[in-house]
Enzyme design. Structure first.
Site, PDB file in Angstrom:
ATOM      1  N   THR A 133      38.281  52.972  45.734  1.00 30.50           N
ATOM      2  CA  THR A 133      36.892  52.892  45.340  1.00 30.50           C
ATOM      3  C   THR A 133      36.126  52.119  45.979  1.00 30.50           C
ATOM      4  O   THR A 133      36.710  51.033  46.481  1.00 30.50           O
ATOM      5  CB  THR A 133      37.027  52.755  43.725  1.00 30.50           C
ATOM      6  OG1 THR A 133      35.615  52.245  43.379  1.00 30.50           O
ATOM      7  CG2 THR A 133      37.900  51.110  43.406  1.00 30.50           C
ATOM      8  N   ASP A 134      34.897  52.156  45.948  1.00 30.96           N
ATOM      9  CA  ASP A 134      34.082  51.289  46.555  1.00 30.96           C
ATOM     10  C   ASP A 134      33.679  49.993  45.745  1.00 30.96           C
ATOM     11  O   ASP A 134      33.231  49.045  46.365  1.00 30.96           O
ATOM     12  CB  ASP A 134      32.542  51.916  46.765  1.00 30.96           C
ATOM     13  CG  ASP A 134      31.969  52.303  45.711  1.00 30.96           C
ATOM     14  OD1 ASP A 134      32.539  52.393  44.427  1.00 30.96           O
ATOM     15  OD2 ASP A 134      30.822  52.879  45.862  1.00 30.96           O
ATOM     16  N   GLU A 135      34.358  49.841  44.422  1.00 30.12           N
ATOM     17  CA  GLU A 135      34.161  48.560  43.954  1.00 30.12           C
ATOM     18  C   GLU A 135      35.109  47.354  44.420  1.00 30.12           C
ATOM     19  O   GLU A 135      34.678  46.214  44.057  1.00 30.12           O
ATOM     20  CB  GLU A 135      34.441  49.087  42.388  1.00 30.12           C
ATOM     21  CG  GLU A 135      33.641  50.110  41.762  1.00 30.12           C
ATOM     22  CD  GLU A 135      33.659  50.066  40.061  1.00 30.12           C
ATOM     23  OE1 GLU A 135      33.880  49.072  39.504  1.00 30.12           O
ATOM     24  OE2 GLU A 135      33.519  51.281  39.576  1.00 30.12           O
ATOM     25  N   TYR A 159      39.325  46.123  36.861  1.00 32.32           N
ATOM     26  CA  TYR A 159      39.686  47.383  37.583  1.00 32.32           C
ATOM     27  C   TYR A 159      39.612  47.028  38.938  1.00 32.32           C
ATOM     28  O   TYR A 159      40.630  47.458  39.790  1.00 32.32           O
ATOM     29  CB  TYR A 159      38.668  48.427  37.133  1.00 32.32           C
ATOM     30  CG  TYR A 159      38.612  49.544  37.935  1.00 32.32           C
ATOM     31  CD1 TYR A 159      39.724  50.305  37.856  1.00 32.32           C
ATOM     32  CD2 TYR A 159      37.513  50.005  38.392  1.00 32.32           C
ATOM     33  CE1 TYR A 159      39.964  51.400  39.019  1.00 32.32           C
ATOM     34  CE2 TYR A 159      37.320  50.582  39.437  1.00 32.32           C
ATOM     35  CZ  TYR A 159      38.464  51.666  39.302  1.00 32.32           C
ATOM     36  OH  TYR A 159      38.478  52.776  40.545  1.00 32.32           O
ATOM     37  N   LYS A 163      42.488  47.470  42.190  1.00 27.17           N
ATOM     38  CA  LYS A 163      42.453  48.385  43.161  1.00 27.17           C
ATOM     39  C   LYS A 163      42.380  47.801  44.573  1.00 27.17           C
ATOM     40  O   LYS A 163      42.886  48.150  45.464  1.00 27.17           O
ATOM     41  CB  LYS A 163      41.194  49.450  42.934  1.00 27.17           C
ATOM     42  CG  LYS A 163      41.077  50.353  41.884  1.00 27.17           C
ATOM     43  CD  LYS A 163      42.431  51.469  41.967  1.00 27.17           C
ATOM     44  CE  LYS A 163      41.953  52.394  43.348  1.00 27.17           C
ATOM     45  NZ  LYS A 163      43.088  53.275  43.030  1.00 27.17           N
TER      46      LYS A 163
END
Length: 354
Positions: A133-135, A159, A163
């Site tokens: 994810t870009d998070e 989260y 990741k």
């Protein structure tokens, strides 16, 4: 090609499984733990395909993982299995640490063992694609820049941290052990079969039920929106043509604030399912306290995947959102089963019969 997909009963995973089975000669093994977000009803149209296999397995279970690898003999792994809802990670991070970090570690260990025992020629063709994810990159608040493949990691939520840790594990298994890996980091996905806790389906279903549409803070948090069908086509492109050891950012080139997304949903519903009162769904919008550590802005630079792999999104946000709303309005039984909890009983039967 024989492809093992982890998390194939989830939102992105089910769309990916369906896409892969549309490719000539592709066989897919779907390995899924079936947590609350895993829904085999999302795959009813392909469940009897001779090229589709389902394994009810937790990726932290090393013995079961090894058994599946030895039985299916995959030529590629596409790793999507993950706990993915930020709010849930804030309330209870434990499952995110277990699945996203420990599970990825175990999958890497199993893949490495399996890969080492392949013939030299088959080893060269094998790929491990980790979907992230870009998070992991943190917050772009106050800037006009975008994330790219060289952006330093600065995750905010539990989260995103889990990741980010998984991304680092994958890179280290390539650098240390030579496992042929690829990594992708995507922006916010939307489209058919998304679990109703996510922003777009949650707002849509709340709107048509006459409920308030609660928006965190001032609603000016900005995200890049990527249609799930574009995402899975990009993953296929990365798997087939990506360079081993490289990372590719995948986005929809559709940066929108949360408030503008919800207002667009309301405007579309005013046309697709107008209220008998003549009012606009916009009147149901409300604002609630922001969630802890909420990042203000994400944006994705897709230059690398565009120039190196010649991939571009096919949906613009407006047409993609209308297609998505039409799908939910036309597939009421699918989401009603989730909201009622009936899908949990039905998926148990589907898993046992597969």
């Amino acid at each position: 090609m024989r492809i093992l997909v982890t998390g194939g009963a989830g939102f992105i995973g089910s769309n990916l499984v369906r896409f892969l089975l549309s490719q000539p000669g592709t066989q897919v093994a779907n390995l899924d733990k079936l947590t609350y977000a895993g829904n085999l009803q999302s795959l009813l149209d392909i469940q009897h395909s001779a090229n589709y296999h389902f394994f009810h397995v937790d990726i932290t279970d090393s013995k079961r993982l090894n058994d599946v690898f030895d039985l299916f003999q995959p030529e590629a792994v596409m790793h999507l299995a993950a706990e993915s809802h930020v709010d849930r990670s804030i309330d209870n991070a434990s499952a995110f640490i277990q699945t996203n970090i420990q599970g990825t570690f175990q999958l890497l260990e199993t893949s490495l063992r399996y890969w080492k025992n392949l013939s030299k020629q088959t080893q060269k063709a094998f790929r491990f694609l980790h979907v992230s994810t870009d998070e992991v990159f943190g917050d772009l608040d106050g800037t006009t820049t975008k994330f790219n493949e060289n952006t330093p990691y600065a995750p905010s939520s539990p989260y995103a941290v889990s990741k980010a840790a998984a991304d680092h594990l994958v890179r280290s298994w390539h650098r240390t052990y030579g496992l042929p890996v690829l990594i992708s980091n995507c922006s916010n996905n939307y489209g058919p079969y998304q679990f109703p806790e996510k922003l777009i389906p949650h707002m849509l279903l709340s709107a048509i039920k006459g409920k308030e549409l609660p928006i965190y803070g001032d609603g000016q948090q900005s995200r890049d929106w990527l249609h799930v069908e574009d995402h899975v086509s990009a993953l296929w492109t990365v798997l087939k043509h990506g360079q081993i050891g490289e990372t590719y950012l995948i986005g929809g080139s559709a940066e929108k604030t949360n408030l503008s997304v919800v207002k667009t949903i309301c405007s579309l519903l005013d046309k697709l399912r107008p209220l008998s009162t003549g009012n606009s769904y916009n009147q149901q919008i409300s604002f609630v306290a922001d969630r802890p550590g909420h990042d203000r802005r994400y944006a994705v630079d897709t230059t690398k995947i565009s120039q190196h792999l010649h991939w571009q999104p096919s949906y613009n946000f407006e047409t993609g959102l209308q297609q998505t709303l039409n799908w939910y309005l036309s597939n009421q039984q699918w989401w009603q089963n989730i909201l009622s909890g009936n899908y949990q009983i039905e998926r148990k039967g589907l898993a046992e019969n597969k």
